[in-house]
Motif scaffolding. Structure first.
Motif: not given
Length: 261
Positions: A243, A246, A248-250
């Motif tokens: 993360a 990118n 993106q934290k899921e």
């Protein structure tokens, strides 16, 4: 001469030798590091795609620069990602090829390992595992001349792996590299909490990791047991996540770099 061709050049790292070398050298130059009180004996480094974990790994590899001409043999413990396997595996080849050239395999040492009942020979045509391969361009950049003992670690007990590592320990000419990621495919906050906990355990030589905490947990456990017995000291170099790059934290992956001396 049987040579293992690169399986992930062009996907996990750049297949162009000039771009690859420039990228690694840039990461090494940017990596901040404090001198170690003693020469490095082992590294724990991630093995994801270079865009995600290359800079993290570079922080550990930079610590080899003072002893670049001392290290002549590198034992790499990789991870069996594709198929769960029993025991340990060493590829049947004379060299590993990367865009930066060929790395000779220490064939006598590998033949000696095959005498152990837990060590098996892997046909080079079947070896698509990336966890050893992605460490080689870094080693080719920071070291002068070395041979390789590659070991893919499957379902192997900690005492057995510790025994094998002890037989390969050697002196200052031998470096150990444990190739493993940390948390994977979990929300960002969970990855941060778990990896910080894992980092404390690594620094304390806790050899009780499970698969949810590190993909290379078997290799990690065996190494930590031997490192503790050998009286090594540890230092955390970096702790990062996918993360960080990118956003993106899921579905997040965690990466850690550590040095032992």
């Amino acid at each position: 001469m049987l040579i293992r061709s690169p399986a992930v050049a062009g996907t996990l790292y750049d297949a162009d030798s000039q771009r690859l070398l420039a990228q690694i050298e840039s990461w090494l130059a940017d990596a901040g590091s404090q001198p170690l009180p003693r020469p490095a004996k082992a590294l724990i480094v991630p093995h994801s795609g270079y865009p995600f974990s290359g800079a993290t790994a570079a922080g550990a590899y930079r610590l080899l620069e003072p002893i670049y001409d001392t290290i002549k043999r590198v034992v790499i413990l990789g991870t069996c990602h594709r198929d769960p396997t029993q025991g340990l595996w060493t590829p049947r080849c004379a060299a590993f090829r990367t865009p930066l050239g060929d790395v000779a395999v220490d064939q006598p040492a590998c033949r000696a390992l095959l005498e152990h009942p837990e060590v098996n020979e892997l046909a080079v045509q079947q070896d698509m595992e990336h966890s050893i391969e992605v460490q080689l361009p870094f080693l080719q950049t920071v070291l002068e001349d070395f041979s390789l003992i590659p070991l893919l670690v499957g379902d192997c007990s900690t005492p057995v792996l510790a025994e094998i590592l002890s037989s390969l320990w050697g002196g200052p000419e031998t470096l150990l590299v444990i190739s493993t990621g940390l948390s994977r495919n979990r929300p960002y906050r969970e990855v941060i909490a778990q990896d910080q906990h894992s980092a404390r355990r690594i620094r304390a030589f806790d050899s009780g990791f499970v698969s949810q905490e590190a993909c290379g947990f078997n290799a990690l456990n065996g190494f930590l047991q031997v490192a503790k017995a050998q009286g090594l000291a540890s230092r955390q170099v970096a702790l990062t996540t996918s993360a960080d790059l990118n956003g993106q934290k899921e579905q997040v992956r965690g990466f850690g770099a550590f040095v032992f001396y």
